[in-house]
Design a protein around this motif. Sequence first.
Motif, mmCIF file in Angstrom:
data_model
loop_
_atom_site.group_PDB
_atom_site.id
_atom_site.type_symbol
_atom_site.label_atom_id
_atom_site.label_comp_id
_atom_site.label_asym_id
_atom_site.label_seq_id
_atom_site.Cartn_x
_atom_site.Cartn_y
_atom_site.Cartn_z
ATOM 1 N N ILE A 26 -36.939 26.245 -13.708
ATOM 2 C CA ILE A 26 -37.783 25.883 -14.844
ATOM 3 C C ILE A 26 -37.005 26.096 -16.137
ATOM 4 O O ILE A 26 -36.528 27.197 -16.404
ATOM 5 C CB ILE A 26 -39.092 26.703 -14.855
ATOM 6 N N GLU A 27 -36.870 25.033 -16.921
ATOM 7 C CA GLU A 27 -36.068 25.081 -18.143
ATOM 8 C C GLU A 27 -36.536 26.188 -19.083
ATOM 9 O O GLU A 27 -37.699 26.251 -19.465
ATOM 10 C CB GLU A 27 -36.152 23.735 -18.873
ATOM 11 N N GLY A 28 -35.620 27.090 -19.411
ATOM 12 C CA GLY A 28 -35.894 28.139 -20.383
ATOM 13 C C GLY A 28 -36.620 29.353 -19.846
ATOM 14 O O GLY A 28 -36.900 30.291 -20.604
ATOM 15 N N ALA A 29 -36.919 29.384 -18.540
ATOM 16 C CA ALA A 29 -37.778 30.455 -18.017
ATOM 17 C C ALA A 29 -37.181 31.844 -18.233
ATOM 18 O O ALA A 29 -37.906 32.789 -18.572
ATOM 19 C CB ALA A 29 -38.064 30.232 -16.538
ATOM 20 N N ALA A 30 -35.894 31.981 -18.034
ATOM 21 C CA ALA A 30 -35.276 33.301 -18.205
ATOM 22 C C ALA A 30 -35.512 33.841 -19.614
ATOM 23 O O ALA A 30 -35.613 35.052 -19.821
ATOM 24 C CB ALA A 30 -33.781 33.219 -17.925
ATOM 25 N N GLU A 31 -35.635 32.940 -20.588
ATOM 26 C CA GLU A 31 -35.892 33.358 -21.961
ATOM 27 C C GLU A 31 -37.378 33.394 -22.278
ATOM 28 O O GLU A 31 -37.853 34.310 -22.961
ATOM 29 C CB GLU A 31 -35.194 32.413 -22.940
ATOM 30 N N PHE A 32 -38.149 32.398 -21.800
ATOM 31 C CA PHE A 32 -39.530 32.339 -22.287
ATOM 32 C C PHE A 32 -40.435 33.414 -21.706
ATOM 33 O O PHE A 32 -41.427 33.787 -22.332
ATOM 34 C CB PHE A 32 -40.147 30.943 -22.196
ATOM 35 N N PHE A 143 -54.178 35.038 -28.115
ATOM 36 C CA PHE A 143 -53.904 34.398 -26.824
ATOM 37 C C PHE A 143 -52.529 33.763 -26.917
ATOM 38 O O PHE A 143 -52.278 32.929 -27.785
ATOM 39 C CB PHE A 143 -54.969 33.345 -26.529
ATOM 40 N N VAL A 144 -51.628 34.170 -26.020
ATOM 41 C CA VAL A 144 -50.269 33.629 -25.993
ATOM 42 C C VAL A 144 -50.157 32.710 -24.776
ATOM 43 O O VAL A 144 -50.332 33.138 -23.633
ATOM 44 C CB VAL A 144 -49.219 34.746 -25.924
ATOM 45 N N LEU A 145 -49.859 31.448 -25.042
ATOM 46 C CA LEU A 145 -49.770 30.423 -23.990
ATOM 47 C C LEU A 145 -48.357 29.871 -23.961
ATOM 48 O O LEU A 145 -47.875 29.315 -24.955
ATOM 49 C CB LEU A 145 -50.768 29.296 -24.286
ATOM 50 N N THR A 146 -47.688 30.031 -22.830
ATOM 51 C CA THR A 146 -46.396 29.385 -22.611
ATOM 52 C C THR A 146 -46.562 28.450 -21.431
ATOM 53 O O THR A 146 -46.954 28.882 -20.339
ATOM 54 C CB THR A 146 -45.287 30.413 -22.339
ATOM 55 N N ASP A 147 -46.281 27.166 -21.657
ATOM 56 C CA ASP A 147 -46.597 26.195 -20.616
ATOM 57 C C ASP A 147 -45.783 24.928 -20.802
ATOM 58 O O ASP A 147 -45.033 24.769 -21.768
ATOM 59 C CB ASP A 147 -48.100 25.885 -20.644
ATOM 60 N N TYR A 148 -45.985 24.048 -19.841
ATOM 61 C CA TYR A 148 -45.351 22.734 -19.797
ATOM 62 C C TYR A 148 -46.279 21.737 -20.478
ATOM 63 O O TYR A 148 -47.472 21.693 -20.169
ATOM 64 C CB TYR A 148 -45.110 22.382 -18.323
ATOM 65 N N TRP A 206 -38.624 25.099 -25.171
ATOM 66 C CA TRP A 206 -37.490 24.945 -24.267
ATOM 67 C C TRP A 206 -37.720 23.640 -23.508
ATOM 68 O O TRP A 206 -38.471 23.625 -22.517
ATOM 69 C CB TRP A 206 -37.404 26.116 -23.292
ATOM 70 N N GLU A 207 -37.105 22.558 -23.978
ATOM 71 C CA GLU A 207 -37.372 21.232 -23.410
ATOM 72 C C GLU A 207 -38.882 20.957 -23.451
ATOM 73 O O GLU A 207 -39.479 20.965 -24.503
ATOM 74 C CB GLU A 207 -36.785 21.125 -22.002
#
Length: 218
Positions: A26-32, A143-148, A206-207
């Motif tokens: 998953i693009e950027g996962a290590a950072e996000f 609320f923190v949302l990190t998603d595609y 991230w992308e």
Amino acid sequence: MEILEGMAAFFERRLEDYDSHMLRDIEGAAEFYRFTASLLPKGPGLLLDLGCGTGLELEEYFRQGGGAGIVGVDLSEGMLSELKRKLPDRDLKLIAGSYFDVPLGQERFDGAVSVESLHHFTYEEKLGLYKKLLAALKPGGCFVLTDYFAESPEHEKFYFAELARMKGEQGLPEGFYHYDTPLTVEHETQALLEAGFTEVERLNGWEANHTIIARKKL
């Protein structure tokens, strides 16, 4: 032809490789995961994790010194068992079920988070969930949302049309199936604002993956 799988069954079958897949593919996962965790209240208090899975964001949260108790909701019992195994000494209350159905209460949580879980649902479904989430947050909570997210409204419409086509061809009943139907960042923001969050901001990307923070007024 791609065969649609029920949401819980999809993740149960991929449990063994889930963490490595997310961090590797998953693009950027290590950072996000790190970035998402850095935005959460560090406690004491209580945090809600919608679609907590195996807890990759929670591992980062505790690694960064977070001290809140966690309520995690996920459809997959296998994922929740793995989360318990990884964080045996943390204050975790884990609920196997749909976050659309699980009662969240009133003004219980100092913050909430969801990572790579909500990109399977319609605007209307999310609007109802976000209203429930807003009620469950304490004043001033976030609320923190990190998603595609979809690249454009046209892509968003395409994904939903494809899901409807496949469900029809496969004769599937209503329910949650694993097929990505992301909204655009703009439509996600609109849903959060319509639900009553007073401030919604995209913080990083991230992308196709982005982090959004939504705040409840004091």
